[in-house]
Write an enzyme that holds these catalytic residues in place. Structure first.
Site, PDB file in Angstrom:
ATOM      1  N   ARG A 105       0.815  -1.205   0.000  1.00 21.29           N
ATOM      2  CA  ARG A 105       0.000   0.000   0.000  1.00 21.29           C
ATOM      3  C   ARG A 105       0.854   1.263   0.000  1.00 21.29           C
ATOM      4  O   ARG A 105       0.546   2.228  -0.712  1.00 21.29           O
ATOM      5  CB  ARG A 105      -0.954  -0.021   1.203  1.00 21.29           C
ATOM      6  N   LYS A 148       1.650  24.649  -3.784  1.00 21.07           N
ATOM      7  CA  LYS A 148       0.436  23.992  -3.295  1.00 21.07           C
ATOM      8  C   LYS A 148       0.627  22.480  -3.369  1.00 21.07           C
ATOM      9  O   LYS A 148       0.012  21.779  -4.172  1.00 21.07           O
ATOM     10  CB  LYS A 148      -0.778  24.442  -4.104  1.00 21.07           C
ATOM     11  N   LYS A 170       3.204  38.959  -3.309  1.00 25.19           N
ATOM     12  CA  LYS A 170       1.810  38.713  -3.652  1.00 25.19           C
ATOM     13  C   LYS A 170       0.923  39.857  -3.178  1.00 25.19           C
ATOM     14  O   LYS A 170       1.396  40.834  -2.597  1.00 25.19           O
ATOM     15  CB  LYS A 170       1.362  37.367  -3.067  1.00 25.19           C
ATOM     16  N   GLU A 206       3.374  39.659  -8.162  1.00 24.74           N
ATOM     17  CA  GLU A 206       2.024  39.353  -8.631  1.00 24.74           C
ATOM     18  C   GLU A 206       1.244  40.641  -8.845  1.00 24.74           C
ATOM     19  O   GLU A 206       1.243  41.522  -7.978  1.00 24.74           O
ATOM     20  CB  GLU A 206       1.304  38.483  -7.602  1.00 24.74           C
ATOM     21  N   ASP A 223      -2.166  37.490 -12.560  1.00 19.09           N
ATOM     22  CA  ASP A 223      -3.099  36.611 -11.852  1.00 19.09           C
ATOM     23  C   ASP A 223      -4.529  36.788 -12.310  1.00 19.09           C
ATOM     24  O   ASP A 223      -5.072  37.906 -12.309  1.00 19.09           O
ATOM     25  CB  ASP A 223      -2.997  36.868 -10.350  1.00 19.09           C
TER      26      ASP A 223
END
Length: 283
Positions: free
Chosen positions: A103, A138, A170, A200, A221
């Site tokens: 597994r 992410k 950002k 950004e 963005d």
């Protein structure tokens, strides 16, 4: 370009931790009860879906860490596109080690192959354009190096690996600093000369402000393809252009046609479906 495998030194601790999580406090009580010591088996890893393979070394280590005598013979290499039924590897040795590691090995190989497959789909969707598909931060905690490797296996490229290897200013950074100009100024006063700086922007007005001070790259963005095309024209090659937001196989071609250099896609590493791979007993 050939795909360089990750050094075993990087992969082994991740696989070891996954095995320990599964073995818990008492080991594999099912296999130890059913399978006698010394019993040996031969199994094959086989693709049950079409896709791109990644993570075979993870499967190999899942077995070898349990029993160093296990023989793992790959029949394809990571980065290979396979059809349903393709044998990816043959495994021989202790039945206890093979069943106990099954597994963990499959979880990692299926996960990474799913990321590679999804990446390959986007790369194919924008074929003919100069844009590259890149991943983001992410990622699954603890699996970043593996998941970014899987993106490369699928023909994509990697964005920054962490908060410490490049600057990405950002929207919240800009909001706290008060302006794009002030945020960039603070970074340039602190970051070393080897550190790349990306900013950004959400609007063409912010892009105009950035162009007066410059950066290495700009992240455009959630802009429409039409706005992206205008933004690329404004930049005029003075910095790398990266598009993000609402990217899938249907939208990617129009985004790439805008002329951007990079298309970043977060879901490749946080939501790509697995590639179904099975471990089948053959003797």
């Amino acid at each position: 370009m050939p795909l360089d495998p990750l050094p075993e030194l990087m992969v082994e601790p991740i696989v070891r931790a996954a095995l320990l999580e599964d073995l818990g406090r008492a080991g594999d009580i099912t296999t130890d009860a059913v399978v006698p010591p010394g019993h040996a088996s031969r199994l094959v890893l086989a693709a049950r879906q079409a896709g791109v393979v990644a993570g075979l070394d993870c499967a190999r280590l899942a077995f070898r860490l349990l029993d160093g005598a296990v023989r793992f013979t790959p029949r394809v290499t990571d980065g290979t596109a396979v059809a349903p039924g393709t044998v990816l590897a043959e495994v021989e040795g202790s039945s206890r080690a093979l069943l106990t590691g099954e597994r963990t090995g499959l979880n990692l190989a299926c996960r990474l192959s799913g990321i590679a497959t999804a990446t390959a789909g986007l790369v194919q969707a924008i074929a003919g354009h100069r844009a590259q598909i890149v991943c983001t931060r992410k990622t699954t905690p603890g699996l970043r190096s593996l998941e970014k490797y899987a993106v490369r296996a699928g023909g994509g490229s990697n964005h920054r690996f962490g908060l410490d290897d490049a600057v990405l200013i950002k929207d919240n950074h800009v909001a706290i600093a008060g302006s794009v100009r002030e945020a960039v100024s603070r970074v340039r006063a602190r970051a070393g000369h080897m550190v790349k700086v990306e900013v950004e922007v959400d609007t063409l007005a912010q892009l105009e402000e950035l162009l007066t001070i410059g950066a290495d790259a700009v992240l455009l963005d959630n802009m429409t393809p039409e706005t992206l095309t205008e933004a690329v024209g404004m930049v005029g090659g003075r910095m790398l252009t990266e598009a993000s937001g609402r990217v899938n196989r249907d939208t990617a071609p129009a985004i790439a046609a805008s002329g951007v250099d990079l298309i970043s896609v977060g879901w490749l590493t946080h939501s790509a479906p697995i590639l179904d791979i099975g471990l089948d007993w053959v003797g």
